[in-house]
Design a protein around this motif. Structure first.
Motif, mmCIF file in Angstrom:
data_model
loop_
_atom_site.group_PDB
_atom_site.id
_atom_site.type_symbol
_atom_site.label_atom_id
_atom_site.label_comp_id
_atom_site.label_asym_id
_atom_site.label_seq_id
_atom_site.Cartn_x
_atom_site.Cartn_y
_atom_site.Cartn_z
ATOM 1 N N ARG A 175 0.672 -1.140 -0.155
ATOM 2 C CA ARG A 175 -0.192 0.128 0.151
ATOM 3 C C ARG A 175 0.659 1.200 -0.064
ATOM 4 O O ARG A 175 0.298 2.330 -0.540
ATOM 5 C CB ARG A 175 -0.892 0.129 1.176
ATOM 6 N N GLU A 176 1.926 1.352 0.567
ATOM 7 C CA GLU A 176 2.939 2.379 0.446
ATOM 8 C C GLU A 176 3.742 2.283 -0.824
ATOM 9 O O GLU A 176 4.479 3.513 -0.854
ATOM 10 C CB GLU A 176 3.681 2.298 1.915
ATOM 11 N N ALA A 177 3.730 1.498 -1.557
ATOM 12 C CA ALA A 177 4.675 1.617 -2.756
ATOM 13 C C ALA A 177 4.078 2.752 -3.799
ATOM 14 O O ALA A 177 3.079 3.005 -3.837
ATOM 15 C CB ALA A 177 4.829 0.241 -3.403
ATOM 16 N N ASP A 178 4.931 3.087 -4.582
ATOM 17 C CA ASP A 178 4.651 3.884 -5.571
ATOM 18 C C ASP A 178 3.995 3.199 -6.999
ATOM 19 O O ASP A 178 4.798 2.526 -7.677
ATOM 20 C CB ASP A 178 6.100 4.717 -6.110
ATOM 21 N N TYR A 179 2.646 3.455 -7.040
ATOM 22 C CA TYR A 179 2.134 2.638 -8.477
ATOM 23 C C TYR A 179 2.679 3.232 -9.532
ATOM 24 O O TYR A 179 2.692 2.247 -10.493
ATOM 25 C CB TYR A 179 0.722 3.280 -8.044
ATOM 26 N N PHE A 180 3.277 4.360 -9.675
ATOM 27 C CA PHE A 180 3.733 4.697 -11.105
ATOM 28 C C PHE A 180 5.299 4.305 -11.291
ATOM 29 O O PHE A 180 5.847 4.637 -12.424
ATOM 30 C CB PHE A 180 3.476 6.144 -11.026
ATOM 31 N N ALA A 181 5.763 3.760 -10.361
ATOM 32 C CA ALA A 181 7.167 3.118 -10.589
ATOM 33 C C ALA A 181 7.188 1.626 -11.233
ATOM 34 O O ALA A 181 6.411 1.043 -10.636
ATOM 35 C CB ALA A 181 8.001 3.253 -9.298
ATOM 36 N N THR A 182 8.033 1.491 -12.087
ATOM 37 C CA THR A 182 8.255 0.089 -12.208
ATOM 38 C C THR A 182 9.115 -0.649 -11.227
ATOM 39 O O THR A 182 10.264 -0.167 -11.034
ATOM 40 C CB THR A 182 9.039 0.211 -13.533
ATOM 41 N N SER A 183 8.577 -1.576 -10.726
ATOM 42 C CA SER A 183 9.208 -2.103 -9.534
ATOM 43 C C SER A 183 9.159 -3.707 -9.538
ATOM 44 O O SER A 183 8.090 -4.185 -9.948
ATOM 45 C CB SER A 183 8.302 -1.697 -8.377
ATOM 46 N N LYS A 184 9.957 -4.109 -8.752
ATOM 47 C CA LYS A 184 10.171 -5.753 -8.762
ATOM 48 C C LYS A 184 9.760 -6.340 -7.336
ATOM 49 O O LYS A 184 9.882 -5.525 -6.298
ATOM 50 C CB LYS A 184 11.671 -5.996 -8.861
ATOM 51 N N TRP A 185 8.916 -7.265 -7.495
ATOM 52 C CA TRP A 185 8.414 -7.895 -6.307
ATOM 53 C C TRP A 185 8.054 -9.307 -6.409
ATOM 54 O O TRP A 185 8.140 -9.805 -7.419
ATOM 55 C CB TRP A 185 6.962 -7.215 -5.930
ATOM 56 N N SER A 186 8.010 -9.904 -5.385
ATOM 57 C CA SER A 186 7.936 -11.346 -5.546
ATOM 58 C C SER A 186 6.689 -11.834 -4.340
ATOM 59 O O SER A 186 6.491 -11.506 -3.607
ATOM 60 C CB SER A 186 9.217 -12.110 -4.829
ATOM 61 N N ASP A 187 6.365 -13.103 -4.678
ATOM 62 C CA ASP A 187 5.264 -13.568 -3.737
ATOM 63 C C ASP A 187 5.648 -14.880 -3.795
ATOM 64 O O ASP A 187 6.020 -15.935 -4.823
ATOM 65 C CB ASP A 187 3.976 -13.203 -4.152
ATOM 66 N N GLU A 188 5.237 -15.616 -2.864
ATOM 67 C CA GLU A 188 5.284 -17.234 -2.525
ATOM 68 C C GLU A 188 3.973 -18.033 -2.761
ATOM 69 O O GLU A 188 2.846 -17.521 -2.408
ATOM 70 C CB GLU A 188 5.841 -17.547 -1.164
ATOM 71 N N TYR A 189 4.143 -18.942 -3.349
ATOM 72 C CA TYR A 189 2.810 -19.881 -3.922
ATOM 73 C C TYR A 189 3.047 -21.177 -3.356
ATOM 74 O O TYR A 189 4.317 -21.638 -3.146
ATOM 75 C CB TYR A 189 2.406 -19.853 -5.345
ATOM 76 N N THR A 190 1.864 -22.050 -3.185
ATOM 77 C CA THR A 190 1.983 -23.468 -2.972
ATOM 78 C C THR A 190 1.179 -24.045 -4.349
ATOM 79 O O THR A 190 -0.117 -23.942 -4.257
ATOM 80 C CB THR A 190 1.291 -23.894 -1.681
ATOM 81 N N PHE A 191 2.112 -24.933 -5.072
ATOM 82 C CA PHE A 191 1.241 -25.329 -6.138
ATOM 83 C C PHE A 191 1.378 -27.152 -6.196
ATOM 84 O O PHE A 191 2.302 -27.925 -5.801
ATOM 85 C CB PHE A 191 1.995 -25.285 -7.646
ATOM 86 N N ASN A 192 0.237 -27.648 -5.633
ATOM 87 C CA ASN A 192 -0.050 -28.947 -5.510
ATOM 88 C C ASN A 192 0.991 -29.413 -4.382
ATOM 89 O O ASN A 192 1.295 -30.569 -4.622
ATOM 90 C CB ASN A 192 0.219 -29.813 -6.886
ATOM 91 N N GLY A 193 1.017 -28.618 -3.401
ATOM 92 C CA GLY A 193 1.779 -29.190 -2.061
ATOM 93 C C GLY A 193 3.167 -28.594 -2.150
ATOM 94 O O GLY A 193 3.982 -28.623 -1.261
ATOM 95 N N GLN A 194 3.692 -28.033 -3.216
ATOM 96 C CA GLN A 194 4.998 -27.551 -3.671
ATOM 97 C C GLN A 194 5.342 -26.252 -3.653
ATOM 98 O O GLN A 194 4.488 -25.389 -4.566
ATOM 99 C CB GLN A 194 5.891 -28.214 -5.034
ATOM 100 N N LYS A 195 5.907 -25.732 -2.696
ATOM 101 C CA LYS A 195 6.220 -24.174 -2.442
ATOM 102 C C LYS A 195 7.139 -23.563 -3.838
ATOM 103 O O LYS A 195 8.057 -24.242 -4.022
ATOM 104 C CB LYS A 195 6.742 -23.714 -1.171
ATOM 105 N N ALA A 196 6.999 -22.485 -4.340
ATOM 106 C CA ALA A 196 7.555 -21.840 -5.316
ATOM 107 C C ALA A 196 7.572 -20.199 -5.098
ATOM 108 O O ALA A 196 6.538 -19.686 -4.656
ATOM 109 C CB ALA A 196 7.079 -22.231 -6.729
ATOM 110 N N VAL A 197 8.437 -19.763 -5.556
ATOM 111 C CA VAL A 197 8.308 -18.163 -5.410
ATOM 112 C C VAL A 197 8.425 -17.713 -6.975
ATOM 113 O O VAL A 197 9.231 -18.255 -7.720
ATOM 114 C CB VAL A 197 9.873 -17.635 -4.773
ATOM 115 N N LEU A 198 7.578 -16.631 -7.326
ATOM 116 C CA LEU A 198 7.383 -16.048 -8.515
ATOM 117 C C LEU A 198 7.721 -14.514 -8.328
ATOM 118 O O LEU A 198 7.222 -13.721 -7.271
ATOM 119 C CB LEU A 198 6.030 -16.268 -8.991
ATOM 120 N N THR A 199 8.632 -14.186 -9.108
ATOM 121 C CA THR A 199 9.102 -12.616 -9.020
ATOM 122 C C THR A 199 8.612 -11.885 -10.494
ATOM 123 O O THR A 199 8.934 -12.374 -11.549
ATOM 124 C CB THR A 199 10.567 -12.493 -8.976
ATOM 125 N N TYR A 200 8.229 -10.915 -10.116
ATOM 126 C CA TYR A 200 7.176 -10.066 -11.264
ATOM 127 C C TYR A 200 7.823 -8.563 -11.217
ATOM 128 O O TYR A 200 8.773 -8.080 -10.280
ATOM 129 C CB TYR A 200 5.819 -9.974 -10.696
#
Length: 247
Positions: A164-189
């Motif tokens: 919520r505090e990030a700059d919407y208008f900046a091109t920014s790198k971010w990541s999130d962790e997911y669980t796919f069929n029981g396996q954890k993975a990190v995706l970076t966008y």
């Protein structure tokens, strides 16, 4: 969720970013029946593509070939590529040896001649890239004049909802962790604001014909009652869909 986009990006840099080879099978199993993929993204792509019988379609970042299969079932002549060799292997298992599937990088020159396709699908791939200039130029090159590029990316509002505090208008790198069929993975966008997306499309020689925030498939509410109960309107924000015309 990570505390901020910078710290999440640093954590993701420890390992290979978006290493789909390491979780390809789990990702594929999860997405065969998931709300987000099977009952939201794929039906929306098929709907936006419309009548595809006889059209030559390139699935850019084809993954395990689910979108290609859906379009082929409707009469399209499909080809595809993915950066992940394991994903291409899974796509071959699904689509068979007669479909042109290759390991290739959307960020580099593509192994196809000019004007080879009527349509290109780039679903959930561009948001992994900081710079869209060269990829969009290549996708434009392999399209015939008047061809369509259907793009699906993370909705830019999602980044602002998470940070919520990030700059919407900046091109920014971010990541999130997911669980796919029981396996954890990190995706970076890479987040970018809406105007940066449409500016990039225009600069690459595309006209934006459609910007869509579609609802899920009609049977999603019955199949996923708990998830859909949070959305009384029947729609939710996850991805943003574009239909672009090569001019």
């Amino acid at each position: 969720m990570p505390a901020d986009p910078e710290s999440s990006a640093e954590a993701a840099d420890v390992a290979v970013e978006n290493d789909y080879d390491s979780f390809a099978e789990a990702y594929t199993v999860e997405n065969e029946t998931s709300l987000i993929n099977a009952y939201y993204a794929r039906p929306a792509i098929v709907n936006l593509a419309g009548e595809v019988a006889g059209r030559r379609i390139l699935d850019a970042g084809c993954g395990a070939g689910a979108v290609s299969a859906a379009l082929r079932d409707r009469g399209a002549v499909v080809a595809g590529f993915d950066f992940s060799a394991k994903m291409v292997e899974l796509a071959r298992q699904r689509l068979g040896a007669d479909v042109d599937l290759r390991v290739a990088d959307i960020a580099g020159p593509l192994p196809y001649p000019d004007g080879a396709f009527d349509d290109v699908i780039a679903s959930l791939v561009l948001h992994y890239l900081k710079d869209w200039t060269a990829p969009l130029a290549e996708l434009r090159r392999v399209l015939k004049p008047g061809g369509r590029l259907i793009v699906v990316v993370n909705h830019p509002i999602i980044f602002k909802m998470v940070y919520r505090e990030a700059d919407y208008f900046a091109t920014s790198k971010w990541s999130d962790e997911y669980t796919f069929n029981g396996q954890k993975a990190v995706l970076t966008y890479w987040h970018r604001p809406l105007h940066a997306m449409t500016d990039a499309f225009t600069a690459a020689g595309f006209r934006t014909a459609v910007i869509s925030e579609p609802p899920p498939a009609p049977d999603a509410r019955e199949l996923f009652p708990d998830e859909m109960a949070r959305f009384p309107s029947g729609a939710f924000l996850s991805f943003l869909f574009f239909v672009l015309e090569a001019v």
